[in-house]
Design a protein around this motif. Structure first.
Motif, short mmCIF file in Angstrom:
data_model
loop_
_atom_site.label_atom_id
_atom_site.label_comp_id
_atom_site.label_asym_id
_atom_site.label_seq_id
_atom_site.Cartn_x
_atom_site.Cartn_y
_atom_site.Cartn_z
N LYS A 1 0.84 -1.19 0.00
CA LYS A 1 0.00 0.00 0.00
C LYS A 1 0.89 1.26 0.00
O LYS A 1 2.10 1.17 0.19
CB LYS A 1 -0.92 -0.02 1.22
CG LYS A 1 -1.98 -1.11 1.18
CD LYS A 1 -3.05 -0.79 0.18
CE LYS A 1 -4.23 -1.76 0.28
NZ LYS A 1 -5.28 -1.45 -0.70
N PRO A 2 0.28 2.43 -0.21
CA PRO A 2 1.08 3.65 -0.38
C PRO A 2 2.05 3.98 0.75
O PRO A 2 3.18 4.42 0.49
CB PRO A 2 0.01 4.75 -0.51
CG PRO A 2 -1.16 4.05 -1.11
CD PRO A 2 -1.15 2.68 -0.50
N LEU A 3 1.66 3.76 2.00
CA LEU A 3 2.55 4.13 3.10
C LEU A 3 3.81 3.27 3.13
O LEU A 3 4.91 3.77 3.34
CB LEU A 3 1.81 4.04 4.44
CG LEU A 3 0.69 5.05 4.67
CD1 LEU A 3 -0.01 4.78 6.00
CD2 LEU A 3 1.22 6.48 4.64
N GLU A 4 3.65 1.97 2.92
CA GLU A 4 4.81 1.08 2.88
C GLU A 4 5.72 1.45 1.71
O GLU A 4 6.95 1.50 1.85
CB GLU A 4 4.38 -0.39 2.74
CG GLU A 4 5.58 -1.34 2.69
CD GLU A 4 5.22 -2.76 2.32
OE1 GLU A 4 6.13 -3.60 2.29
OE2 GLU A 4 4.02 -3.04 2.06
N ILE B 1 4.93 -1.73 7.97
CA ILE B 1 3.78 -0.83 7.79
C ILE B 1 2.64 -1.56 7.08
O ILE B 1 1.47 -1.25 7.30
CB ILE B 1 4.20 0.44 7.02
CG1 ILE B 1 5.11 1.31 7.89
CG2 ILE B 1 2.98 1.25 6.57
CD1 ILE B 1 5.64 2.55 7.18
N ARG B 2 2.98 -2.55 6.27
CA ARG B 2 1.94 -3.30 5.56
C ARG B 2 0.96 -3.95 6.55
O ARG B 2 -0.25 -3.96 6.31
CB ARG B 2 2.55 -4.38 4.65
CG ARG B 2 1.57 -4.98 3.67
CD ARG B 2 2.16 -6.11 2.83
NE ARG B 2 3.48 -5.82 2.31
CZ ARG B 2 4.23 -6.69 1.62
NH1 ARG B 2 3.74 -7.91 1.37
NH2 ARG B 2 5.43 -6.37 1.19
N TYR B 3 1.48 -4.46 7.65
CA TYR B 3 0.60 -5.05 8.66
C TYR B 3 -0.38 -4.01 9.19
O TYR B 3 -1.56 -4.29 9.35
CB TYR B 3 1.44 -5.59 9.83
CG TYR B 3 2.13 -6.89 9.54
CD1 TYR B 3 1.53 -8.11 9.83
CD2 TYR B 3 3.40 -6.91 8.98
CE1 TYR B 3 2.17 -9.31 9.57
CE2 TYR B 3 4.05 -8.10 8.72
CZ TYR B 3 3.43 -9.31 9.02
OH TYR B 3 4.06 -10.49 8.74
N LEU B 4 0.14 -2.81 9.49
CA LEU B 4 -0.72 -1.76 10.04
C LEU B 4 -1.77 -1.32 9.02
O LEU B 4 -2.93 -1.07 9.38
CB LEU B 4 0.13 -0.56 10.47
CG LEU B 4 1.16 -0.81 11.56
CD1 LEU B 4 1.88 0.48 11.91
CD2 LEU B 4 0.52 -1.42 12.80
#
Length: 244
Positions: A197-200, A208-211
């Protein structure tokens, strides 16, 4: 019921900042062999593997009596481990970075204990954090910072300074994320099937993908200070530590 706990060390030969760093000599052994043997010697794991896409690293581990698994090429260490453990019977997978040769027993025990205490199996991933004190270390984008809630669950990871210290009359603690992970196997396999996703993508921080997908990450504070080998200068620090 006893959990089966294994350790997997993801190992790339071509590192962008320091190519072939895992095959550099640290005393009489390479960095990757030192890491592998130190993890085995903790006695915490039912099995220990190196997961790599490099025949050079694979051969290095096998010739020194270790276990290695060949994988395809992956964007993240977690994706590499997910492939490696797909057909391995286990409950908990500890990811130890190949360039962290001096990881000690206690932090690994703390990570394992998280899952023994997680009666409702809510935690997908556990990891480590250590307090930062120096301004230079806090502002260094190579140090991934983490903020948590009151129960130690991760709120966010960033290469930027988090939290931003606007209220200067109040002292706030800063924590560095140490990239040693403990996964439930099913959460790790799920992770590997989820698109970035964009944040990762923006931060280049895989957890961050987990979050972004709503999974829980438990952070344990440690006081262990090792030497992660990202640069030739880090290698010299590690050699000095070994000689002392």
């Amino acid at each position: 019921m006893k959990m089966k706990i294994i350790a997997v060390i993801p190992a790339r030969y071509e590192a962008s900042r320091f190519p072939a760093k895992l095959m550099q000599m640290l005393g009489e052994k390479t960095v990757i062999t030192t890491t592998y043997q130190n993890v085995v010697e903790t006695g915490l794991f039912d099995e220990v593997f190196v997961a790599t896409d490099s025949e050079i690293i694979f051969d290095e581990i096998v010739k020194n009596g270790g276990k290695a698994v060949m994988t395809g090429q992956h964007e993240t260490g977690s994706d590499r481990i997910a492939e490696a453990v797909q057909n391995i019977d286990c409950d908990i997978v500890i990811n130890v970075q190949g360039d962290e040769p001096f990881l000690k027993l206690e932090p690994l025990q703390q990570l394992i204990e998280v899952f023994h205490n997680d009666e409702n199996q809510e935690i997908s991933l556990a990891s480590l954090k250590i307090k930062l004190h120096e301004k230079e270390e806090i502002e260094n984008p190579n140090n991934v910072k983490v903020i948590t809630d009151n129960n130690g669950f991760a709120l966010y990871f960033s290469r930027s300074v988090i939290p931003f210290h606007r209220e200067t009359s109040y002292n706030v603690d800063y924590f560095k994320h140490i990239g040693v992970y403990a996964f439930r196997k099913h959460a790790l396999i799920q992770f590997s099937k989820l698109e970035m996703k964009p944040l990762e993508i923006s931060e280049k921080i895989e957890c961050i993908r987990y979050l972004e997908y709503g999974m829980k990450i438990k952070l344990i504070e440690t006081h262990f200070v090792g030497v992660g080998i990202d640069t030739p200068e880090d290698l010299e620090k590690a050699r000095n530590l070994l000689s002392n």
